[in-house]
Scaffold this active site. Structure first.
Site, PDB file in Angstrom:
ATOM      1  CE  LYS A   1      -4.493   0.550   0.275  1.00 61.19           C
ATOM      2  NZ  LYS A   1      -5.551  -0.309   0.065  1.00 61.19           N
TER       3      LYS A   1
ATOM      4  N   GLY B   1     -20.271   7.075   3.074  1.00 59.27           N
ATOM      5  CA  GLY B   1     -19.280   7.480   2.133  1.00 59.27           C
ATOM      6  C   GLY B   1     -20.268   7.675   0.651  1.00 59.27           C
ATOM      7  CG  PHE B   2     -20.157  10.958  -1.561  1.00 61.29           C
ATOM      8  CD1 PHE B   2     -19.610  11.279  -0.587  1.00 61.29           C
ATOM      9  CD2 PHE B   2     -20.240  11.635  -2.820  1.00 61.29           C
ATOM     10  CE1 PHE B   2     -19.037  12.457  -0.409  1.00 61.29           C
ATOM     11  CE2 PHE B   2     -19.647  13.024  -2.915  1.00 61.29           C
ATOM     12  CZ  PHE B   2     -18.776  13.385  -1.829  1.00 61.29           C
ATOM     13  N   GLY B   3     -18.080   7.524  -2.299  1.00 59.40           N
ATOM     14  CA  GLY B   3     -17.230   7.458  -3.471  1.00 59.40           C
ATOM     15  C   GLY B   3     -17.291   6.010  -4.177  1.00 59.40           C
ATOM     16  CG  ASN B   4     -14.675   3.542  -7.256  1.00 60.70           C
ATOM     17  OD1 ASN B   4     -15.602   3.992  -8.131  1.00 60.70           O
ATOM     18  ND2 ASN B   4     -13.688   2.854  -7.357  1.00 60.70           N
ATOM     19  CB  VAL B   5     -16.458   1.494  -1.850  1.00 66.11           C
ATOM     20  CG1 VAL B   5     -16.845   0.113  -1.264  1.00 66.11           C
ATOM     21  CG2 VAL B   5     -14.732   1.526  -2.189  1.00 66.11           C
ATOM     22  CB  ALA B   6     -20.659   4.553  -1.195  1.00 66.33           C
ATOM     23  CD1 TRP B   7     -22.412   5.601  -8.341  1.00 62.15           C
ATOM     24  CD2 TRP B   7     -20.574   4.285  -8.956  1.00 62.15           C
ATOM     25  NE1 TRP B   7     -22.857   5.105  -9.847  1.00 62.15           N
ATOM     26  CE2 TRP B   7     -21.574   4.498 -10.271  1.00 62.15           C
ATOM     27  CE3 TRP B   7     -19.788   3.546  -9.225  1.00 62.15           C
ATOM     28  CZ2 TRP B   7     -21.135   3.897 -11.361  1.00 62.15           C
ATOM     29  CZ3 TRP B   7     -19.139   3.000 -10.416  1.00 62.15           C
ATOM     30  CH2 TRP B   7     -19.948   3.209 -11.496  1.00 62.15           C
TER      31      TRP B   7
HETATM   32  N1  GLU Z   1      -7.178   0.058  -2.952  1.00 64.32           N
HETATM   33  C1  GLU Z   1      -8.217  -1.346  -3.201  1.00 64.32           C
HETATM   34  C2  GLU Z   1      -8.219  -2.155  -2.108  1.00 64.32           C
HETATM   35  O1  GLU Z   1      -8.018  -1.812  -0.869  1.00 64.32           O
HETATM   36  C3  GLU Z   1      -7.719  -2.032  -4.736  1.00 64.32           C
HETATM   37  C4  GLU Z   1      -6.451  -2.094  -4.665  1.00 64.32           C
HETATM   38  C5  GLU Z   1      -5.557  -2.520  -6.188  1.00 64.32           C
HETATM   39  O2  GLU Z   1      -6.652  -2.851  -6.805  1.00 64.32           O
HETATM   40  O3  GLU Z   1      -4.637  -2.902  -6.173  1.00 64.32           O
HETATM   41  O4  GLU Z   1      -8.220  -3.457  -2.200  1.00 64.32           O
END
Ligand code: GLU
Length: 446
Positions: free
Chosen positions: A125, A236-242
């Site tokens: 990360k 949230g309202f980002g990618n995941v929530a959407w």
């Molecule tokens: N950030 C996303 C996760 O937490 C995706 C990581 C990725 O696609 O490498 O799993």
């Protein structure tokens, strides 16, 4: 026998000021304690000490100039945690509240999440304390370019493949990729989350949210319930929530809340597709607020400084940030009849909240299982890049569904007790630990 307190004492002493990392490791070890004691080969060969320590942590300076021509300096990070199963893999987070401890926690979680996908990916990360809020497009581009000028030395298709995370979407991946290509002269699959026309995978943007709902549906089924007509509170309202809102609505559930840092929006009758499309527009304003939802749609209420967890719901899915759902929130959810909590973000529930939910027999799924759909689709993007090919939407979606179902099966296989009840935390942790630890044993003490 493993002595977790002693191990944690040492870890805390050696990593001061990193509470998120300490919390993630403790939660993990406590849930696999019995398994480790039943399988002494792991402790005997030092696997526990090795698996909780990142392979290496890079910290670097990023200097860039803002629109006024003033020099700005930020910190860049990349924690390469474990590559027993494949090249390091994991997202980049641009957010002012990050530090080394946050990236170590995220990297640690990523190792096991990636293992659950069954795809050949290690865990990493990274990111920066750069705050994208209020920055112009040119500033974001210059920052991404400066960031890649350092990062490029550390990554590669067989070495480390970063992706997006909070604050890093397709636009940022584009600028990062452009600079990588310029320096290296190679158009390669070194990043995932790329644009569809230049190496990206179909469905990558939808994948985390869709995967979450596929997992939730499997979990409900295994516990004699179904998704249809359930009231779902999201944060949230980002990618995941959407993505979650879209898939849940498509499958007949009612999404009754989404949220931003300034409050939440309540949809008494559930969101419709027009509202979900508007979420995308909101996100692109880069202002971090959900309030405009209530201006746009007459029957929608904005509740300032309130959390999504105050509404009556059957399922709660925290999709915003670590430790956003505490014991108090858990108590309100239980009192309001919530039956199931699924982590959409990484570690959004505090340990006290998880204990409370368990004591009250609430179904609970950890993020490393439930939100693995995003990185799984990144893994599929790597496969497509290696094949020099692009699969259709349907093909990727089908594979995503299969992977999420398999993760659920792994949780069931490793987390079912004598009464037939599934402990998803235990199941996910034991299944993923076994994969990583066995690979480390096979590869010797390196
Ligand atoms: N950030 C996303 C996760 O937490 C995706 C990581 C990725 O696609 O490498 O799993």
């Amino acid at each position: 026998m493993i002595d977790i307190d002693q191990l944690m004492f040492k870890l805390e002493k050696n990593n001061p000021g990193q509470p998120e990392y300490i919390q993630a490791v403790r939660e993990f070890l406590e849930s696999i304690e019995d398994f480790i004691n039943d399988n002494p080969q792991y402790e005997d060969s030092g696997i526990i000490d090795r698996i909780i320590e990142p392979d290496r942590s890079h910290i670097f300076k990023i200097a860039w100039s803002d629109d006024e021509g003033k020099v700005q300096v930020n910190k860049g990070f990349r924690v390469q945690f474990n590559n027993a199963l494949g090249p390091y893999k994991g997202g980049l987070r641009f957010h002012p509240n990050v530090n080394l401890g946050v990236f170590k926690f995220l990297g640690f979680e990523q190792v096991f999440k990636n293992a659950l996908t069954s795809l050949p990916m290690g865990g990493a990360k990274g990111g920066s304390d750069f705050d994208p809020k209020g920055k112009s497009n040119d500033e974001v581009m210059r920052f991404c370019q400066a960031y890649m000028l350092e990062l490029w030395k550390l990554i590669g298709t067989e070495l480390d493949v970063p992706a997006g995370e909070m604050g890093v979407g397709t636009r940022e991946i584009g600028y990062l990729f452009g600079m990588y290509k310029k320096i290296s002269g190679q158009h390669s699959g070194v990043l995932t989350g790329k644009g569809i026309d230049w190496g990206g995978s179909q469905m990558r943007n939808h994948a985390t949210g869709y995967g979450l709902i596929y997992f939730t549906a499997e979990m409900l089924k295994a516990n004699n319930m179904e998704l249809k007509d359930k009231r779902i509170a999201l944060s949230g309202f980002g990618n995941v929530a959407w993505g979650a809102a879209q898939k849940a609505t498509e499958m007949g559930a009612k999404v009754v809340s989404i949220s931003g840092p300034d409050g939440h929006v309540y949809f008494e009758n559930g969101m419709d597709m027009e509202m979900i499309d508007y979420m995308l527009e909101l996100r692109s304003t880069n202002e971090d607020i959900v309030r405009p939802m209530s201006y746009e749609f007459p029957n929608v209420q904005f509740r300032q400084n309130k959390k999504s967890w105050e509404v009556r719901c059957d399922i709660a899915i925290p999709c915003a940030i670590q430790d956003e759902l505490n014991e108090h929130d858990a108590a309100i959810l239980v009192a309001n009849g919530c039956k199931c909590v699924v982590e959409g973000a990484n570690m959004p529930c505090t340990p006290e909240a998880i204990d409370y939910l368990k004591e009250n027999a609430i179904l609970f799924a950890p993020g490393k299982a439930a939100n693995a759909g995003g990185v799984a689709t990144s893994g599929l993007e790597m496969s497509q890049n290696a094949l020099r090919y692009q699969w259709s939407n349907e093909e990727v979606d089908k594979q995503l569904f299969t992977i999420m179902k398999r993760i659920h099966d792994l949780c069931r296989e490793h987390g079912t007790d004598e009464d037939g009840k599934i402990d998803y935390v235990k199941g996910a942790n034991i299944a993923s630990f076994k994969k990583v630890a066995n690979a480390m044993l096979d590869q010797g003490m390196i």
